[in-house]
Design an enzyme around this catalytic site. Structure first.
Site, short mmCIF file in Angstrom:
data_model
loop_
_atom_site.label_atom_id
_atom_site.label_comp_id
_atom_site.label_asym_id
_atom_site.label_seq_id
_atom_site.Cartn_x
_atom_site.Cartn_y
_atom_site.Cartn_z
CG ASP A 53 19.55 8.42 51.54
OD1 ASP A 53 19.68 9.60 51.85
OD2 ASP A 53 20.30 8.11 50.74
CB SER A 54 18.68 11.50 57.07
OG SER A 54 17.36 12.56 56.48
CG ASP A 92 16.88 10.71 49.78
OD1 ASP A 92 16.49 11.20 48.28
OD2 ASP A 92 17.15 10.36 50.45
CD GLU A 124 23.08 10.25 48.13
OE1 GLU A 124 24.64 10.53 47.69
OE2 GLU A 124 22.58 11.17 48.84
CD GLU A 191 23.72 17.25 52.31
OE1 GLU A 191 23.08 16.10 51.75
OE2 GLU A 191 23.73 16.82 53.36
#
Ligand code: KIV
Length: 273
Positions: A53-54, A92, A124, A191
């Site tokens: 989703d970056s 994602d 996440e 991360e």
């Protein structure tokens, strides 16, 4: 070829990743959002491609990962999948597509698998997403977890600083990692956390941990492709290794093209019919 044990595989699956981890072969992972880049990465024998989703930041120009939609993620993922012969493609679940309840998480995952023909999804969070993970798994969809700095929670954290430096947060992270493994996740992204903590996590679970800013003592590494290729110049965290300076290279090429068009140098005799 590296000195690491390296076994050729035709297609990388979640089982292949587990085998790689068991025999100590490091797992390579990069983000990809479009057909052309994904084709290059797959030919370069990347193990895992993450349609992250970056994309919200590097493809759509948003400040955070929050605005990207499920439809947009599916569109990126479908393009990446078409390019890939070997890599495992993980997509994602974007913000707002799984936090509501586990049924929503399952429906979003089914859309990704059906419409993009992806191989797995990533989401996440720790304990709070366990119900969703279990429900997604009931449909036979592999799930990758993501702990540490979780950018979808940026407004809760307030900064993109290193996470879990304090013992209480570190303890919770270790617990969450175990919970994700017990829930059935096939791998876990960690991360931006201290390298010693990432080692502690990897030593305490069997599934592969893929680190980004989490040091070397994990099963694999992931970077955002636009950062490591230097397309995005404005992001230079300590953990990033830049392999190219594509922003400057492309700019130079385009400046030359503009000049060639303006001066009439392009097209020349050989470049016309
Ligand atoms: O969206 C993304 O690019 C990611 C990586 C930072 C792991 O989740």
């Amino acid at each position: 070829m590296s000195t690491q044990t390296h076994k050729e595989v035709k297609k990388v699956t979640t089982h292949v990743l587990q085998e790689m981890k068991m025999r100590g072969e490091k797992i390579s992972m990069l983000t990809a959002y479009d057909y052309s880049m994904a084709k290059i990465f797959d030919e370069a024998r990347i193990d895992v491609l993450l349609v992250g989703d970056s994309a919200s930041n590097v493809m759509h120009g948003h400040e955070t990962t929050l605005p990207i939609t499920l439809d947009e993620m599916i569109s990126h993922a479908a393009a990446v999948i078409k390019a890939v012969d070997r890599a495992l493609v993980v997509v994602d679940l974007p913000f707002g597509s799984y936090q509501g309840n586990s049924k929503e998480a399952l429906n979003s995952s089914i859309r990704i698998m059906k419409e993009a023909e992806a191989h797995a999804v990533k989401l996440e969070g720790g304990e709070e997403v366990v119900e969703s993970i279990k429900r997604i798994l009931t449909a036979g969809i592999p799930v990758m977890g993501h702990l540490g700095l979780t950018p979808q929670s940026i407004y809760k954290f307030g900064t993109y600083e290193v996470r879990a430096k304090e013992e209480a947060e570190a303890e919770k992270l270790v617990r969450d990692a175990k919970t994700l493994e017990d829930s059935g996740c096939f791998a876990l992204v960690l991360e931006k956390i201290p390298a010693t903590l990432a080692k502690r996590v990897q030593d305490s679970i069997q599934i592969p941990v893929i680190g980004i800013g989490a040091g070397p003592h994990v099963a694999g590494q992931v970077l955002v492709s636009h950062d490591m290729l230097g397309i995005n110049k404005d992001f230079s965290p300590k953990f990033l290794r830049r392999y190219l300076n594509l922003f400057d290279e492309i700019k130079k090429a385009v400046e030359q093209y503009v000049d060639d068009v303006k001066t009439g140098d392009f097209p020349n005799q050989k470049e016309q019919y």
